[in-house]
Design a protein around this motif. Sequence first.
Motif, mmCIF file in Angstrom:
data_model
loop_
_atom_site.group_PDB
_atom_site.id
_atom_site.type_symbol
_atom_site.label_atom_id
_atom_site.label_comp_id
_atom_site.label_asym_id
_atom_site.label_seq_id
_atom_site.Cartn_x
_atom_site.Cartn_y
_atom_site.Cartn_z
ATOM 1 N N TYR A 62 83.186 37.264 -2.223
ATOM 2 C CA TYR A 62 82.259 37.394 -3.345
ATOM 3 C C TYR A 62 80.861 37.072 -2.830
ATOM 4 O O TYR A 62 80.636 36.041 -2.190
ATOM 5 C CB TYR A 62 82.647 36.429 -4.459
ATOM 6 C CG TYR A 62 81.681 36.398 -5.615
ATOM 7 C CD1 TYR A 62 81.720 37.372 -6.614
ATOM 8 C CD2 TYR A 62 80.728 35.378 -5.722
ATOM 9 C CE1 TYR A 62 80.837 37.339 -7.677
ATOM 10 C CE2 TYR A 62 79.842 35.338 -6.784
ATOM 11 C CZ TYR A 62 79.902 36.323 -7.759
ATOM 12 O OH TYR A 62 79.023 36.287 -8.820
ATOM 13 N N ASN A 63 79.918 37.963 -3.076
ATOM 14 C CA ASN A 63 78.566 37.808 -2.556
ATOM 15 C C ASN A 63 77.560 37.708 -3.705
ATOM 16 O O ASN A 63 77.539 38.571 -4.582
ATOM 17 C CB ASN A 63 78.201 39.010 -1.679
ATOM 18 C CG ASN A 63 79.218 39.258 -0.582
ATOM 19 O OD1 ASN A 63 79.253 38.573 0.422
ATOM 20 N ND2 ASN A 63 80.091 40.254 -0.799
ATOM 21 N N HIS A 64 76.761 36.665 -3.659
ATOM 22 C CA HIS A 64 75.679 36.519 -4.644
ATOM 23 C C HIS A 64 74.338 36.605 -3.921
ATOM 24 O O HIS A 64 74.007 35.765 -3.082
ATOM 25 C CB HIS A 64 75.775 35.191 -5.388
ATOM 26 C CG HIS A 64 74.621 34.976 -6.330
ATOM 27 N ND1 HIS A 64 74.478 35.686 -7.508
ATOM 28 C CD2 HIS A 64 73.528 34.154 -6.249
ATOM 29 C CE1 HIS A 64 73.373 35.308 -8.127
ATOM 30 N NE2 HIS A 64 72.777 34.384 -7.374
ATOM 31 N N SER B 81 78.054 33.420 -0.062
ATOM 32 C CA SER B 81 79.295 34.185 -0.074
ATOM 33 C C SER B 81 80.514 33.288 0.172
ATOM 34 O O SER B 81 80.776 32.903 1.316
ATOM 35 C CB SER B 81 79.259 35.269 1.015
ATOM 36 O OG SER B 81 78.146 36.113 0.881
ATOM 37 N N ASN C 175 75.361 40.494 -7.710
ATOM 38 C CA ASN C 175 76.655 40.210 -7.107
ATOM 39 C C ASN C 175 77.372 41.483 -6.650
ATOM 40 O O ASN C 175 77.181 42.560 -7.217
ATOM 41 C CB ASN C 175 77.554 39.478 -8.114
ATOM 42 C CG ASN C 175 76.853 38.284 -8.741
ATOM 43 O OD1 ASN C 175 76.217 37.499 -8.050
ATOM 44 N ND2 ASN C 175 76.956 38.159 -10.061
#
Length: 623
Positions: free
Chosen positions: A373-375, A352, A381
């Motif tokens: 932004y989170n992967h 993130s 995502n």
Amino acid sequence: MSNKTLLLAAAIAASQLVTAQKDSSVNILGEVVVTATKSPKKSGETGKVVTIITQEQIERSAGKDFAQLITEQTGITVNGAFSNPGKDKSLFLRGATDKYTLILLDGVPLNEPAGVGGSFDLRLLSLDNIERIEIVLVSQSTLYGSNAVAGVINIISKKATSKKPEFRGLLTYGSFNTEKANANISQKTKVLDYDLNYIYYKTDGISEAKDTTGTGNFDKDGFTQHAIQALVGINVSENLKLSPYYRFSQFKGDYDDGAFADAPNNYTASLLNSGVNGHYNYRNGSLHFDYAYDFTTRNYASQYGVFATSGRFHHAEGYVQQNISGKLKMIAGISYQAYSMKDPDTSNSIVSPYASFFFSSKNGWNIELGGRYNHHNQYGNNFTYTFNPSLLINKRVKLFVNVTSGFRAPSINELFSPFGGNTNLKPEKSASQEAGAQALLLNKKLSFTITGFNRTINDVIIYGPTYSYENRDKQHDFGAELEAAYSPTEKLNLKVSYAYIDGKITQVLEGKDTSYFNLVRRPKNTVSLFAGYQLTKQLYISSSVQFVGKRTDNLYDPVTYLPSEVSLKGYAMWNMYVEYKIENNRISMFAEGKNLLNNRSFYEVYGYAVPGINLTAGLRFKL
């Protein structure tokens, strides 16, 4: 007369004195906090409301545990806090269940992958190695990531303050043969500082399940805890500091078979928390970095066999605090988190990057705007944001608005459990709005905070009728809080608070929406009253009363396992505290009484007992 009898007599005598916990609320706009913005900032310069539990308050809670102190705070309910000490504790922030609250330890997330929904067990925490607690009751997912949907609780450890070695100790004894001992040694030098802490806690407790048979044959369910903490600070240079740490907490206890059902069951649990954090200061900002490792284990033994789980959590993060100009500051960083457990042997991870900008004007405007932004290696995502404007008027009144989003990633159990795991789960996503005001009046003797909030969580993960996890429901919670503190003199502190919480869940079943109230075990109305008085330089006395409104609970049939709704009546919890200091404040003798109304007829959890009057007396010293 035995020492134990003397201690109990002292506690009984202390309970005859009237009057609560000294609170720092009168300085609500001037306190320096770190949790709201991830950097030191006066609370009047951020649009978030931060509840601060000071070191003085923690020391004056020596007869309480972590859950009991937290549940006294406005907007927070810890179900089971006043039941048997070893009873599991359920944390609710503004009505949200504990899986939506992130526990931080010195700003670093704690996580228990093997726990239900990733929620953390509060019984693994002890007040005796804590210097301060900061609580933010609004989504903090932009700065802190998954699970911070309802807010965060940041536990700040004790640090060394003396240039010479300093030894501190605590000894207490109380009802139900309850014993506690704490030993702490610390020192702060130019190059090195350290803090070493050991905690022992043991109680015979009471029967966890309510005995309605009239025979009194239910056995007591005891609880024992050991905890150590070692913190080290190394000043590598004038600008660079590294701080490695090691913590280990272990408890064991007994538990019963369910509501009104005695059983000789037992459990053990442990937490190993280690890592290092550091910071480097440069001309216009600072660089921060940390690594943390959590290893938790849990074992339950009952007539149904032995159930054991363990989980590992790795957290690595680096971020900068940059002064772009006199009015604009930035925090930007990247976080990596990995979760793993056995049975099943699985793992997942989140990467993130995030950034928040803080603008401050000369005329009192403060604005935070940020995004994350989170992967996730499994679901893909998602994105969260924060918009938080506030206006500080004459350093006396703060008006604020919060518009934020949050998320909770599916836990390992929900994704991979052989009993209904679903690898297609999406994250639970929230949208929250909050608005209110804080003010200092009457020459800073009176302060108040009023807040209204609204929170919606979509794609709520439930264990569905097909015996598997799925994203299905929508949760909507809303409410208001009012807190006022008044200090007519330096010696007297008064405080009153009120919290209202309501909510409903919406289910889509066979193409139709069904909504109903579902805040089980959470009162709609809670009122708290506190008063504290420094009678002399040595003597402090206090009293607190909390009124908890009626609630509902679910009773599960032991044969069909189908739930039926039961009503839990409201109750009042009256606690008192007295403290006397001698030897130039190096020795403190204290006593505390809890549930002085001796009310044993109410339930926090239906079918589980609560103790009556609970007395504790003790000694705190510093060498």
